[in-house]
Design a protein around this motif. Structure first.
Motif, PDB file in Angstrom:
ATOM      1  N   VAL A 196       3.026 -21.544  10.083  1.00 40.01           N
ATOM      2  CA  VAL A 196       3.849 -20.386   9.371  1.00 40.01           C
ATOM      3  C   VAL A 196       2.941 -19.130   9.310  1.00 40.01           C
ATOM      4  CG1 VAL A 196       4.755 -19.556   7.197  1.00 40.01           C
ATOM      5  CG2 VAL A 196       5.192 -21.683   8.091  1.00 40.01           C
ATOM      6  N   GLY A 197       3.298 -18.113   9.965  1.00 39.27           N
ATOM      7  CA  GLY A 197       2.493 -16.764   9.570  1.00 39.27           C
ATOM      8  C   GLY A 197       3.393 -15.850   8.724  1.00 39.27           C
ATOM      9  N   VAL A 198       2.948 -15.349   7.744  1.00 38.75           N
ATOM     10  CA  VAL A 198       3.758 -14.316   7.014  1.00 38.75           C
ATOM     11  C   VAL A 198       2.679 -13.051   6.849  1.00 38.75           C
ATOM     12  CG1 VAL A 198       4.483 -13.874   4.462  1.00 38.75           C
ATOM     13  CG2 VAL A 198       4.970 -16.222   5.538  1.00 38.75           C
ATOM     14  N   ASN A 199       3.436 -11.936   7.277  1.00 37.05           N
ATOM     15  CA  ASN A 199       2.876 -10.756   7.060  1.00 37.05           C
ATOM     16  C   ASN A 199       3.802  -9.816   6.353  1.00 37.05           C
ATOM     17  OD1 ASN A 199       1.213  -8.714   8.138  1.00 37.05           O
ATOM     18  ND2 ASN A 199       2.391  -8.313  10.072  1.00 37.05           N
ATOM     19  N   ARG A 200       3.278  -8.536   6.213  1.00 32.29           N
ATOM     20  CA  ARG A 200       4.007  -7.353   5.636  1.00 32.29           C
ATOM     21  C   ARG A 200       4.586  -6.345   6.441  1.00 32.29           C
ATOM     22  NH1 ARG A 200       0.769  -2.784   2.749  1.00 32.29           N
ATOM     23  NH2 ARG A 200       2.986  -1.937   2.946  1.00 32.29           N
ATOM     24  N   VAL A 201       5.529  -5.697   6.109  1.00 27.60           N
ATOM     25  CA  VAL A 201       6.053  -4.564   6.581  1.00 27.60           C
ATOM     26  C   VAL A 201       5.683  -3.234   5.927  1.00 27.60           C
ATOM     27  CG1 VAL A 201       7.744  -5.715   7.492  1.00 27.60           C
ATOM     28  CG2 VAL A 201       8.117  -4.549   5.050  1.00 27.60           C
ATOM     29  N   GLY A 202       6.101  -2.012   6.531  1.00 30.31           N
ATOM     30  CA  GLY A 202       5.642  -0.781   5.813  1.00 30.31           C
ATOM     31  C   GLY A 202       4.618   0.126   6.302  1.00 30.31           C
ATOM     32  N   VAL A 203       4.135   1.029   5.707  1.00 34.19           N
ATOM     33  CA  VAL A 203       2.848   1.683   5.881  1.00 34.19           C
ATOM     34  C   VAL A 203       2.034   1.550   4.520  1.00 34.19           C
ATOM     35  CG1 VAL A 203       1.849   4.105   6.414  1.00 34.19           C
ATOM     36  CG2 VAL A 203       4.209   2.983   7.457  1.00 34.19           C
ATOM     37  N   ASP A 204       0.571   1.436   4.726  1.00 35.74           N
ATOM     38  CA  ASP A 204      -0.260   1.255   3.644  1.00 35.74           C
ATOM     39  C   ASP A 204      -1.011   2.540   3.421  1.00 35.74           C
ATOM     40  OD1 ASP A 204      -2.470   1.538   5.275  1.00 35.74           O
ATOM     41  OD2 ASP A 204      -2.821  -0.728   5.034  1.00 35.74           O
ATOM     42  N   ALA A 205      -1.702   2.689   2.213  1.00 30.44           N
ATOM     43  CA  ALA A 205      -2.375   4.058   2.136  1.00 30.44           C
ATOM     44  C   ALA A 205      -3.545   4.380   3.171  1.00 30.44           C
ATOM     45  CB  ALA A 205      -3.023   3.834   0.755  1.00 30.44           C
ATOM     46  N   ASN A 206      -3.777   3.472   4.085  1.00 28.42           N
ATOM     47  CA  ASN A 206      -4.662   4.034   5.031  1.00 28.42           C
ATOM     48  C   ASN A 206      -3.685   4.469   6.208  1.00 28.42           C
ATOM     49  OD1 ASN A 206      -7.214   3.548   3.730  1.00 28.42           O
ATOM     50  ND2 ASN A 206      -6.375   1.159   4.011  1.00 28.42           N
ATOM     51  N   GLN A 207      -2.634   4.683   6.130  1.00 30.40           N
ATOM     52  CA  GLN A 207      -1.463   5.044   7.294  1.00 30.40           C
ATOM     53  C   GLN A 207      -1.462   3.949   8.213  1.00 30.40           C
ATOM     54  OE1 GLN A 207       0.608   7.549   6.316  1.00 30.40           O
ATOM     55  NE2 GLN A 207      -0.736   7.453   4.418  1.00 30.40           N
ATOM     56  N   LEU A 208      -1.551   2.608   7.947  1.00 29.87           N
ATOM     57  CA  LEU A 208      -1.478   1.591   8.990  1.00 29.87           C
ATOM     58  C   LEU A 208      -0.039   1.267   8.738  1.00 29.87           C
ATOM     59  CD1 LEU A 208      -4.873  -0.426   8.507  1.00 29.87           C
ATOM     60  CD2 LEU A 208      -4.204   0.935  10.593  1.00 29.87           C
ATOM     61  N   SER A 214       7.073 -12.091  10.620  1.00 29.38           N
ATOM     62  CA  SER A 214       6.828 -13.261  10.010  1.00 29.38           C
ATOM     63  C   SER A 214       7.413 -14.453  10.704  1.00 29.38           C
ATOM     64  CB  SER A 214       7.002 -13.257   8.626  1.00 29.38           C
ATOM     65  OG  SER A 214       6.529 -12.392   7.835  1.00 29.38           O
ATOM     66  N   MET A 215       6.699 -15.446  10.981  1.00 25.83           N
ATOM     67  CA  MET A 215       7.323 -16.280  12.021  1.00 25.83           C
ATOM     68  C   MET A 215       7.194 -17.938  11.561  1.00 25.83           C
ATOM     69  SD  MET A 215       5.936 -14.870  15.447  1.00 25.83           S
ATOM     70  CE  MET A 215       7.086 -16.073  16.502  1.00 25.83           C
ATOM     71  N   LEU A 216       7.844 -18.865  11.676  1.00 20.80           N
ATOM     72  CA  LEU A 216       7.821 -20.093  11.551  1.00 20.80           C
ATOM     73  C   LEU A 216       7.786 -20.832  12.950  1.00 20.80           C
ATOM     74  CD1 LEU A 216       8.932 -22.465   8.834  1.00 20.80           C
ATOM     75  CD2 LEU A 216       8.823 -23.428  11.010  1.00 20.80           C
ATOM     76  N   LEU A 217       6.852 -21.724  13.412  1.00 21.80           N
ATOM     77  CA  LEU A 217       6.894 -22.358  14.782  1.00 21.80           C
ATOM     78  C   LEU A 217       6.608 -23.799  14.701  1.00 21.80           C
ATOM     79  CD1 LEU A 217       4.798 -19.688  15.172  1.00 21.80           C
ATOM     80  CD2 LEU A 217       5.596 -19.930  17.286  1.00 21.80           C
ATOM     81  N   ASP A 218       7.584 -24.757  15.531  1.00 22.85           N
ATOM     82  CA  ASP A 218       7.080 -25.898  15.545  1.00 22.85           C
ATOM     83  C   ASP A 218       5.974 -26.455  16.306  1.00 22.85           C
ATOM     84  OD1 ASP A 218       7.974 -26.239  18.113  1.00 22.85           O
ATOM     85  OD2 ASP A 218       9.899 -27.192  17.816  1.00 22.85           O
TER      86      ASP A 218
END
Length: 264
Positions: A196-208, A214-218
């Motif tokens: 399982v890989g969980v990531n965020r979305v959007g833009v942070d204060a560093n403009q990244l 996000s994924m789940l793989l067998d």
């Protein structure tokens, strides 16, 4: 600790747009997301630094082990009868850590401190590196805890036939989304495990900018769950341990793995 052994494990992936340095606001958002999703869960996975975003202002971002976000994790774990995990900036004994917390419904807490600190952001200058890998056991499943940049170091996450599922929580920028997706698949294939890989979305204060992904793989590297790119979302999937064990018996590549000792 809960020792109930079960074949099925339902994992909820939470992909948010994290509000910068706003723990209370972020926790309120997670409650809304989980309530709207309302699916039964055994494990709820939040991203890296889920309360603040990937902040290198460790003094401002860090909480102690009795801090508001851990209290909130305990409340959610008990209320939802699920383990809740994700990383926080933590201060302990005067040192700062990017710490992945694993909180169970009975209030017990285990943790893993991120080993590989992302030097391109100066993380190694603001946080202490962890000293060892951590595998937790929950409802009969052995689960490896990992954080973001750890994904790039396969020796560290090598499965010694000691885990069934690897969790990677991250703030992984969109500009490197191809390596993120590719490396998650590689870790699943080479370790014969669910990932399982969980990531965020959007833009942070560093403009990244963050694309999520996000994924789940067998255990064959095949995608079981692939989250909507660029959008906040909750998704759940049920894993079957019998399927994992059957594949390992049919294709026991781990028996031919090179023996080595990892020196930290």
């Amino acid at each position: 600790m809960q020792n109930l052994v079960q074949d099925e494990l339902t994992v909820v992936l939470v992909q948010p747009d994290i509000k910068w340095q706003s723990p209370a606001q972020n926790c309120e958002m997670y409650v809304r997301m989980l309530d709207e999703h309302s699916a039964k869960a055994d494990v709820i996975v939040l991203p890296e630094m889920f309360a603040t975003g990937f902040s290198m202002d460790s003094r401002k971002a860090a909480q102690n082990m009795d801090g508001e976000s851990i209290v909130w994790m305990k409340q959610q774990a008990a209320q939802r009868n699920a383990a809740v995990c994700g990383s926080l900036a933590i201060i302990e004994d005067g040192e700062y850590y990017n710490r992945m917390l694993w909180v169970e419904p009975d209030g017990s807490v285990q943790f893993y401190d991120k080993r590989h600190l992302f030097r391109m952001a100066g993380e190694h200058e603001r946080y202490q590196s962890g000293e060892g890998r951590v595998v937790v056991n929950f409802r009969g499943w052995d689960i490896l805890l990992q954080v973001c940049y750890d994904l790039r170091f396969p020796v560290y996450s090598r499965n010694r036939n000691d885990y069934d599922l690897a969790l990677y929580v991250a703030n992984w920028p969109a500009v490197r989304r191809y390596p993120w997706r590719t490396l998650l698949a590689a870790r699943a294939i080479e370790n014969l495990c669910y990932v399982v890989g969980v990531n965020r979305v959007g833009v942070d204060a560093n403009q990244l900018e963050y694309s999520g992904d996000s994924m789940l793989l067998d255990f064959k590297g095949e995608i079981m769950c692939d989250e909507v790119q660029g959008k906040s979302f909750c998704a759940s999937k049920t894993l079957l341990k019998t399927d994992l064990l059957a594949f390992r018996e049919q294709f026991p590549a781990y028996q031919d793995a090179d023996d080595f000792t990892l020196t930290l």
